[in-house]
Structures are given as structure tokens and as C-alpha cells.
Design a protein around this motif. Structure first.
Motif, short mmCIF file in Angstrom:
data_model
loop_
_atom_site.label_atom_id
_atom_site.label_comp_id
_atom_site.label_asym_id
_atom_site.label_seq_id
_atom_site.Cartn_x
_atom_site.Cartn_y
_atom_site.Cartn_z
N CYS A 131 0.83 -1.21 0.00
CA CYS A 131 0.00 0.00 0.00
C CYS A 131 0.87 1.26 0.00
O CYS A 131 0.60 2.22 -0.74
CB CYS A 131 -0.93 0.01 1.21
SG CYS A 131 -2.26 -1.21 1.13
N ALA A 132 1.90 1.27 0.83
CA ALA A 132 2.78 2.43 0.89
C ALA A 132 3.49 2.63 -0.44
O ALA A 132 3.59 3.77 -0.95
CB ALA A 132 3.81 2.25 2.01
N ALA B 222 -1.45 14.25 1.91
CA ALA B 222 -2.19 13.28 2.73
C ALA B 222 -1.80 11.84 2.39
O ALA B 222 -1.40 11.08 3.30
CB ALA B 222 -3.69 13.49 2.58
N PRO B 223 -1.87 11.40 1.13
CA PRO B 223 -1.43 10.02 0.86
C PRO B 223 0.06 9.80 1.12
O PRO B 223 0.47 8.70 1.49
CB PRO B 223 -1.78 9.82 -0.62
CG PRO B 223 -1.92 11.18 -1.20
CD PRO B 223 -2.43 12.04 -0.08
N THR C 250 0.39 9.22 4.81
CA THR C 250 -0.11 7.88 5.13
C THR C 250 0.90 6.82 4.73
O THR C 250 1.15 5.86 5.48
CB THR C 250 -1.45 7.63 4.40
OG1 THR C 250 -2.40 8.62 4.80
CG2 THR C 250 -1.99 6.25 4.73
N ALA D 45 3.69 6.69 7.24
CA ALA D 45 3.30 6.01 8.47
C ALA D 45 3.31 4.50 8.28
O ALA D 45 3.77 3.75 9.15
CB ALA D 45 1.91 6.49 8.90
N LEU D 46 2.82 4.03 7.14
CA LEU D 46 2.82 2.59 6.87
C LEU D 46 4.24 2.05 6.74
O LEU D 46 4.56 0.96 7.24
CB LEU D 46 2.03 2.32 5.59
CG LEU D 46 0.51 2.47 5.69
CD1 LEU D 46 -0.13 2.37 4.30
CD2 LEU D 46 -0.08 1.42 6.63
#
Length: 325
Positions: A26-27, A63-64, A67, A70-71
Motif C-alpha cells: 500500500c505504501a 495526505a497520501p 499515510t 506512516a505505513l
């Protein structure tokens, strides 16, 4: 001797390691997508769909990216962490204002108020008339002014001078002026973009309405060409210039920056309203892009820029005070 493990590393039959792989996937996907957009911004190109559409919302790509960071941290994916920090740094750099902001020399010789509004197929005509009566601008640039809009502005507003492209739907546009106008050929485009020269207290000011096609899939080249035609206008004879309208572009689009590179300044930025979203009106001011601009030549200073919410249109109007020096 004991060792410290995170929940990602615990040997529970592969479930947690699968979670770690999913977080990395996802990251990586998020960082890859953002990197393509930021990369196009870095090399001064608008690319192909969906890059131009995403460039309009470049600040929100933080924002992405956050995220993904963080991942990557949670999954202890150090390559992704370094990658994410680099992308975040580039985004922060490009969020900064673009273009020159130096003040003109000499005292002001004329002060005027400019308003630009996209009335969305004429639907917001009544709201625009109310705003014009309240704000009392000296120059009004109206995009997507259809036949009924054009007739209503003639009937309801007391502007002695006008230059218009009369057409149906989104193709109609009009410039209203309290100053005498001499019509010009304007800029050719799919939608009407009239032009004029205004006599402002003894000074000739070139006026041009901007309304290029939006960067729809399959029409990126057309959008780029029409913004290029506006750039050619801006790079024309040296004289005071006001270029205003719905540009369907922000400072994060290379085609719009090329207009600013001719020396024009964004009046909203000069007034401290940098990156104030004007579209789509349903989500502004919290989310959106500044597509509506009043660009002025270095002969002008600007102050008091405000974005006005009008009913029945997806754009906010922009009103700003400018002074010719």
C-alpha cells in the motif's frame, strides 16, 4: 537473551508477515502514484491523464504521502521511509508560491476593482448580478455567459461599455467596463475569449478574458494549446495588461506557469490569498484548486482579494482591487 519484536515480526504462521507485506504494498503504491505527479511537476510538464487532473490538487497529495510514510515506518520498510521523506520534501517545496511579487515603482495613477466569475452555463446570472451590485467592480469578466445571461446583464447592470462573444452554453463570455473599450480580436479558443483595450484615466490597458478548455481525458493537447495561446497574448506588446477568468489551471500546471513566466503576477497572491480554492465550490474553501485568476502586468499592485460564493455555479467568483502605477 530476549529480543524485542514488533507485531509485524511475531511468528504466528505468517499472518503478521502478510500484514507487513500488505502495508509495504500500500505504501509503495501510494508513493509511486504521488512520485509520478511530483516528477512531472519537477520536470515542468503536465504529462498525460490523470497527471494534469491530479496536479490541480497537488497540495492535497501530502495526505497520501503522509499515510505512506506512516505505513512504511510501521512496517519498518526503510527504503520506503527514505522514499517518502524525499517525496514529502518535494511536495513541501512545490506548495510554495510561484512567480514574482515585486511592487511596481512610482505612484498609482488609477485604481480599479476587477471581478471575474464563471456562471456555469448562465445558471448563476442572478447571483452574479447581486454580487456586482454589492461589490461595484469597474471591470467584470464573465465566463459561460449564454444568451439569456448576456441579455440579463444588459438589462440589469449599468455598464456603458462591453465586449462579448455571444454564444450558447459554456461558449459565451463578456467583459463589462466602466471605462471606454476598443474591441480586439481576442484569443481564439473552443469557448469565447473576448479581448479589448480599455482607456483607464488616459492610460491604455489591454484586457483579455481567459476560458480555455478544461483538461478532460482525451483533450489534454487542446487544453495545453489554448493555454499556450493565452501565453502568447501575455507575451505580446509591452503595455499594462489584465488577463482574468477561469483558466482551468493552477500554478502547479506547467502550461499556467508559462503564462506567469511572461512577467504577469497573480493578483490573489499579491493580496495574500495564495492557493485559496475557487473550484469546486461545494468543497471550498477546505478542498479544491484555485482555477480562477486575475493576472496583472508589473505595472499593477493588488490588494483586498476575496473569493465569493455564488449560488448555482461550481466556481467561486474572485474580486480584487488593483492600482495602475
Amino acid at each position: 537473551m530476549s529480543s524485542t519484536r514488533t507485531s509485524w515480526d511475531a511468528p504466528d504462521g505468517g499472518g503478521r508477515s502478510s500484514g507487513r507485506r500488505f502495508a509495504i504494498w500500500c505504501a509503495g503504491l501510494a508513493l509511486a502514484g504521488v512520485s509520478v505527479v511530483v516528477g512531472c511537476r519537477a520536470v515542468d510538464t503536465d504529462g498525460i491523464t490523470p497527471v494534469p487532473q491530479l496536479l490541480a490538487f497537488l497540495p492535497w497529495l501530502l495526505a497520501p504521502t503522509g499515510t505512506a510514510l506512516a505505513l512504511a515506518l510501521l512496517a519498518r520498510w526503510w527504503t520506503g521511509l527514505v522514499w517518502g521523506v524525499a517525496v514529502l520534501g518535494l511536495l513541501a517545496w512545490y506548495v510554495e508560491p510561484y512567480g514574482k511579487v515585486d511592487e511596481p515603482g512610482g505612484p498609482p495613477v488609477a485604481e480599479l476593482r476587477v471581478l471575474t466569475s464563471n456562471v456555469e452555463f448562465g445558471r448563476a446570472t442572478d447571483a452574479l448580478i447581486t454580487a456586482v451590485r454589492r461589490e461595484k467592480p469597474d471591470l467584470v469578466f464573465v465566463q459561460e455567459c449564454d444568451y439569456s445571461c448576456d441579455a440579463a446583464l444588459k438589462r440589469e447592470l449599468d455598464y456603458p461599455h462591453r465586449q462579448a462573444v455571444r454564444a450558447a452554453g459554456s461558449s459565451g463570455s463578456v467583459i463589462l467596463s466602466r471605462f471606454p473599450l476598443k474591441g480586439t480580436a481576442g484569443v481564439r479558443g473552443t469557448m469565447g475569449m473576448p479581448g479589448a483595450v480599455a482607456e483607464v484615466r488616459g492610460h491604455a490597458v489591454r484586457l483579455q478574458l481567459a476560458h480555455p478548455m478544461p483538461p478532460l481525458p482525451g483533450q489534454i493537447d487542446l487544453w495545453r494549446r489554448e493555454l499556450g495561446a493565452l501565453r502568447d497574448f501575455a507575451a505580446g506588446p509591452v503595455a499594462p495588461v489584465i488577463l482574468a477568468g477561469d483558466f482551468n489551471a493552477s500554478q502547479d500546471h506547467a502550461a499556467f506557469r508559462h503564462i506567469l513566466d511572461t512577467g504577469l503576477r497573480d493578483a490573489a497572491r499579491l493580496s495574500g490569498r495564495f492557493r485559496t480554492p475557487s473550484w469546486p465550490s461545494r468543497t471550498t474553501p477546505f478542498l479544491g484548486a484555485q482555477l480562477d485568476h486575475v493576472l496583472v502586468s508589473p505595472d499593477f499592485s493588488a490588494s483586498g482579494a476575496r473569493f465569493l460564493a455564488l449560488a448555482d455555479t461550481d466556481h467561486r467568483a474572485l474580486v480584487v482591487n488593483v492600482a495602475l502605477h
